[in-house]
Design a protein around this motif. Structure first.
Motif, PDB file in Angstrom:
ATOM      1  N   VAL A 122       0.861  -1.179   0.000  1.00 26.73           N
ATOM      2  CA  VAL A 122       0.000   0.000   0.000  1.00 26.73           C
ATOM      3  C   VAL A 122       0.900   1.233   0.000  1.00 26.73           C
ATOM      4  N   ALA A 123       0.566   2.189  -0.859  1.00 28.87           N
ATOM      5  CA  ALA A 123       1.302   3.454  -0.922  1.00 28.87           C
ATOM      6  C   ALA A 123       0.335   4.570  -0.600  1.00 28.87           C
ATOM      7  N   ASP A 124       0.638   5.318   0.457  1.00 26.50           N
ATOM      8  CA  ASP A 124      -0.281   6.393   0.841  1.00 26.50           C
ATOM      9  C   ASP A 124       0.316   7.206   1.980  1.00 26.50           C
ATOM     10  N   LYS A 125      -0.511   8.051   2.565  1.00 28.50           N
ATOM     11  CA  LYS A 125      -0.080   8.757   3.763  1.00 28.50           C
ATOM     12  C   LYS A 125       0.189   7.720   4.854  1.00 28.50           C
ATOM     13  N   PRO A 126       1.138   8.006   5.765  1.00 25.37           N
ATOM     14  CA  PRO A 126       1.493   7.006   6.783  1.00 25.37           C
ATOM     15  C   PRO A 126       0.279   6.437   7.515  1.00 25.37           C
ATOM     16  N   LYS A 127      -0.655   7.301   7.873  1.00 25.79           N
ATOM     17  CA  LYS A 127      -1.799   6.840   8.649  1.00 25.79           C
ATOM     18  C   LYS A 127      -2.610   5.794   7.878  1.00 25.79           C
ATOM     19  N   VAL A 128      -2.829   6.071   6.593  1.00 27.88           N
ATOM     20  CA  VAL A 128      -3.617   5.160   5.759  1.00 27.88           C
ATOM     21  C   VAL A 128      -2.855   3.851   5.544  1.00 27.88           C
ATOM     22  N   VAL A 129      -1.556   3.962   5.252  1.00 24.84           N
ATOM     23  CA  VAL A 129      -0.741   2.767   5.025  1.00 24.84           C
ATOM     24  C   VAL A 129      -0.775   1.869   6.260  1.00 24.84           C
ATOM     25  N   ASN A 130      -0.560   2.474   7.421  1.00 24.50           N
ATOM     26  CA  ASN A 130      -0.515   1.688   8.653  1.00 24.50           C
ATOM     27  C   ASN A 130      -1.846   1.016   8.939  1.00 24.50           C
ATOM     28  N   GLN A 131      -2.910   1.787   8.857  1.00 22.08           N
ATOM     29  CA  GLN A 131      -4.203   1.206   9.205  1.00 22.08           C
ATOM     30  C   GLN A 131      -4.605   0.121   8.209  1.00 22.08           C
ATOM     31  N   SER A 132      -4.397   0.375   6.931  1.00 18.40           N
ATOM     32  CA  SER A 132      -4.775  -0.606   5.910  1.00 18.40           C
ATOM     33  C   SER A 132      -4.026  -1.905   6.118  1.00 18.40           C
ATOM     34  N   LEU A 133      -2.709  -1.785   6.309  1.00 13.05           N
ATOM     35  CA  LEU A 133      -1.899  -2.999   6.422  1.00 13.05           C
ATOM     36  C   LEU A 133      -2.131  -3.707   7.749  1.00 13.05           C
ATOM     37  N   ALA A 134      -2.362  -2.931   8.801  1.00 16.91           N
ATOM     38  CA  ALA A 134      -2.646  -3.558  10.092  1.00 16.91           C
ATOM     39  C   ALA A 134      -3.908  -4.407   9.973  1.00 16.91           C
ATOM     40  N   GLN A 135      -4.941  -3.846   9.349  1.00 17.24           N
ATOM     41  CA  GLN A 135      -6.203  -4.575   9.200  1.00 17.24           C
ATOM     42  C   GLN A 135      -6.054  -5.727   8.213  1.00 17.24           C
ATOM     43  N   LEU A 136      -5.289  -5.493   7.139  1.00 18.45           N
ATOM     44  CA  LEU A 136      -5.068  -6.552   6.146  1.00 18.45           C
ATOM     45  C   LEU A 136      -4.334  -7.720   6.789  1.00 18.45           C
ATOM     46  N   ARG A 137      -3.360  -7.393   7.613  1.00 18.96           N
ATOM     47  CA  ARG A 137      -2.594  -8.428   8.310  1.00 18.96           C
ATOM     48  C   ARG A 137      -3.526  -9.289   9.171  1.00 18.96           C
ATOM     49  N   LEU A 138      -4.405  -8.647   9.939  1.00 20.79           N
ATOM     50  CA  LEU A 138      -5.336  -9.391  10.781  1.00 20.79           C
ATOM     51  C   LEU A 138      -6.298 -10.221   9.929  1.00 20.79           C
ATOM     52  N   HIS A 139      -6.756  -9.605   8.861  1.00 22.91           N
ATOM     53  CA  HIS A 139      -7.698 -10.271   7.952  1.00 22.91           C
ATOM     54  C   HIS A 139      -7.075 -11.550   7.395  1.00 22.91           C
ATOM     55  N   LEU A 140      -5.832 -11.434   6.916  1.00 21.41           N
ATOM     56  CA  LEU A 140      -5.152 -12.606   6.346  1.00 21.41           C
ATOM     57  C   LEU A 140      -4.841 -13.621   7.433  1.00 21.41           C
ATOM     58  N   GLY A 141      -4.491 -13.120   8.615  1.00 21.71           N
ATOM     59  CA  GLY A 141      -4.198 -14.014   9.730  1.00 21.71           C
ATOM     60  C   GLY A 141      -5.391 -14.884  10.068  1.00 21.71           C
ATOM     61  N   HIS A 142      -6.571 -14.284  10.103  1.00 26.28           N
ATOM     62  CA  HIS A 142      -7.787 -15.043  10.397  1.00 26.28           C
ATOM     63  C   HIS A 142      -8.159 -15.948   9.234  1.00 26.28           C
ATOM     64  N   LYS A 143      -8.124 -15.358   8.049  1.00 24.28           N
ATOM     65  CA  LYS A 143      -8.556 -16.095   6.857  1.00 24.28           C
ATOM     66  C   LYS A 143      -7.706 -17.351   6.647  1.00 24.28           C
ATOM     67  N   ASN A 144      -6.415 -17.214   6.886  1.00 22.02           N
ATOM     68  CA  ASN A 144      -5.520 -18.347   6.640  1.00 22.02           C
ATOM     69  C   ASN A 144      -5.216 -19.139   7.901  1.00 22.02           C
ATOM     70  N   LYS A 145      -5.987 -18.863   8.946  1.00 16.25           N
ATOM     71  CA  LYS A 145      -5.881 -19.615  10.198  1.00 16.25           C
ATOM     72  C   LYS A 145      -4.448 -19.654  10.721  1.00 16.25           C
TER      73      LYS A 145
END
Length: 587
Positions: A397-420
RNA sequence: GGGGCCGUAGCUCAAUUGGUUAGAGUACCAGACUGUCGAUCUGGAUGUUGCGGGUUCGAUUCCCGUCGGCCUCGCCA
């Protein structure tokens, strides 16, 4: 009028009680009428006991027993008997025995309940909240509320043992417009003036330190008039504490000891102390948020340097305007389809990300529709830096720091759950420390306290306060469990001079500081000891320890998302006379 | 304040492309049954399809509004 008084609870009788005469009271649960023989599961808070009605033991009571329906309240007197061979019920603690009823007392009837009073009734939350008295009668809910009670009891015992004093603070108090929206209470004897319900007893506990109660605690209700979530109620309970003559480590040790005690006493589990500490900077860099879930990997990496050698405009222009390019290696997700990746893109869009750049790792290296904008050497560096193997998927993700952090933090959790990737059986505690003292609010064009304005700066950063406020670290710490902030605290400012400097930086001038917090500033003038403390969300803690995801499951009478109570129908309109007395008119 | 999902029998759900008598399981009621524990068997009763409007020959189905529940962004010092 009943003459029967219970001698035992419904969870108590065992084989050793056979032949004794007992009286039980409770609710008729399952009724199995065989015509010539009636079995009833009698339920109370302690368990279930099967009681048996046989016409041979009295026709009068047998006929009455035929009238019984679910949730009728009864008392029975009879003899405990071992169940006939082959009919014991191993699913019941009392399954070895049953009670042959000699006397039946119908204490109260019940209308047919709108849902079954069983653990797995699969009923909507809406109906459960409307008839909460029935919902709370379910053994599952009784276990949860009892668990909640045991946690609080353990907290009290533990802190009492350490010399903490439980002191009550006002519920009707002064509105402090900082932070969350206040719930207001009009004052009848001071027309036009309002109390506020406390967002926390923060200022009072500091005042108690000044007053010499060097170890205070309270299990206390707090109120915040903000929109609700599954994890958030407008009124919630905090374990609030404060200590004098301490530093960060003292507070942290007390809380680690508390958590260890709770695990030992209530969960009968061991938890390893001390908990690992991770700096705020490290949390933001590797996990994109200040309450990281450390149960799995998928760390976020910064590739801003590497991708400078590319011709991909989105990335380059983001960097030019002060943004970041960061990403994660979705290990083993190289097989994702176009649609899968589109779904992930839509997912991060919720958090403001305008796109999700991706590379699949194949034998030949990184492949992607945007690979052509990157020199081969850069692609190789990228793959090595992201520790990517064949079959992996890189997401950026390329964006302002706040957007990058929040997007990736949530994406990380999403993938963590999805892939068990998450071991949901573990309890992973950590401390997040070294928070910045201030945050810059772009909209308001001013500095804000990240924690609250009474948090002490690190002494070594004091000289930076005025020139580089964003570089000043706070003596604050958050306790995180499985990626959820359980609570936080800090060492406080205990001199009026530093407190005034912080207020000034926050744009609170002396006059308004005096108006809002004058009593605290005054108190700090009269020998305030160095002090600090912490507050933990009790409902949230109980929810996590029971491995639930909805705080309403452990609160007896929670509010809906619109902050209403479906049972009492609060809030409600009031009599015009009440408003008149308060000098209030509705718009 | 924004975005999304849902609302059908007491409850949990189904109902074909918009099609004429809106079904199932369970609960409920009645009867039968002396070893059940999700009792079983036989029979019965049960609907303002959240509410209001619109489109249509015809709406549970499509559209608009509204009420309620949930998720989410913002918000939550």
């Amino acid at each position: 009028m009943s003459t029967l008084k219970r001698t035992h609870t419904c969870g108590q009788l065992r084989g050793k009680d056979v032949k004794s005469t007992v009286t039980l009271s409770g609710w008729a649960s399952s009724i199995r009428d065989h015509g010539g023989l009636i079995f009833i599961d009698l339920r109370d808070r302690y368990g279930v006991t099967q009681v048996v009605f046989n016409p041979d033991r009295g026709k009068e009571f047998f006929e009455l027993a035929q009238q019984l329906r679910p949730e009728y309240v009864i008392a029975v007197q009879g003899q405990v008997a071992a169940r006939p061979f082959g009919t014991s019920n191993p699913n019941l603690a009392t399954g070895e025995i049953e009670v042959y009823v000699d006397t039946l007392d119908l204490l109260n009837k019940s209308e047919t309940p709108p849902f079954d009073i069983v653990d797995d009734n699969n009923v909507s939350l809406e109906l459960r909240l409307k008839h909460r008295y029935l919902d709370l009668r379910r053994p599952l809910m009784q276990r949860r509320l009892t668990f909640h009670h045991k946690i609080c009891q353990t907290i009290r015992e533990y802190l009492d043992r350490l010399n903490f004093v439980d002191i009550e603070t006002p519920v009707l108090t002064k509105s402090t417009p900082e932070g969350a929206r206040d719930y207001l209470v009009p004052s009848r004897v001071n027309l036009g003036k309002f109390y506020a319900l406390p967002q926390s007893p923060q200022l009072f506990k500091q005042i108690l330190m000044v007053a010499g109660y060097d170890r205070y605690f309270q299990i206390v209700r707090c109120f915040r008039d903000e929109d609700l979530r599954a994890q958030r109620q407008p009124e919630f309970t905090q374990m609030d504490m404060e200590m004098s003559f301490v530093d960060e480590n003292d507070i942290i040790q007390v809380i680690e000891g508390l958590m260890a005690t709770i695990f030992e006493r209530v969960l009968e589990k061991k938890v390893t102390v001390p908990f690992p500490r991770i700096s705020y900077d490290e949390a933001m860099t590797s996990y994109g948020c200040d309450a990281p879930d450390l149960r799995f990997g998928l760390k976020i990496k910064n590739v801003s340097d590497i991708i400078q050698k590319s011709e991909f405009k989105v990335f380059l222009e983001t960097l030019k305007s002060g943004g970041l390019v960061r990403g994660i290696n979705a290990v083993g997700c190289g097989h994702y389809s176009r649609k899968d990746i589109d779904d992930l893109t839509a997912f991060v869009a919720q958090f403001g990300a305008k796109g999700l750049a991706w590379f699949k790792v194949e034998d030949s290296g990184l492949t992607s529709s945007i690979a052509k904008f990157f020199p081969a050497e850069t692609l190789q560096k990228l793959q090595a830096y992201m520790e990517a193997k064949k079959g992996d998927l890189l997401l950026f993700v390329a964006d302002k720091p706040k957007v990058v952090n929040q997007s990736l933090a949530q994406l990380r959790l999403h993938l963590g759950h999805k892939n068990k990737l998450i071991d949901t059986t573990v309890f992973n505690f950590s401390w997040v420390v070294d928070f910045p003292l201030f945050d810059y609010n772009e909209d308001m064009k001013r500095y804000e306290a990240l924690h609250h304005p009474f948090t002490s700066p690190h002494p070594k950063d004091l000289p930076l306060m005025e020139e580089k406020p964003l570089d000043v670290k706070a003596r604050a710490y958050d306790l995180v469990l499985n990626g959820v902030e359980l609570g936080g605290g800090s060492i406080r400012i205990h001199t009026p001079e530093i407190q005034k400097r912080v207020f000034r930086l926050l744009g609170i001038d002396d006059e308004s500081a005096h108006k809002k917090f004058g009593f605290l500033l005054d108190a700090l003038k009269y020998g305030a000891p160095p002090h600090g403390g912490i507050a933990l969300g009790v409902d949230r803690m109980v929810t996590l320890l029971l491995q639930l995801d909805d705080i309403r499951e452990v609160i007896a009478f929670p509010k809906t998302q619109k902050a209403t109570c479906l049972m009492t129908e609060a809030p409600s309109e009031v009599d015009p006379q009440q408003l008149k007395e308060l000098g209030i008119r509705t718009l």
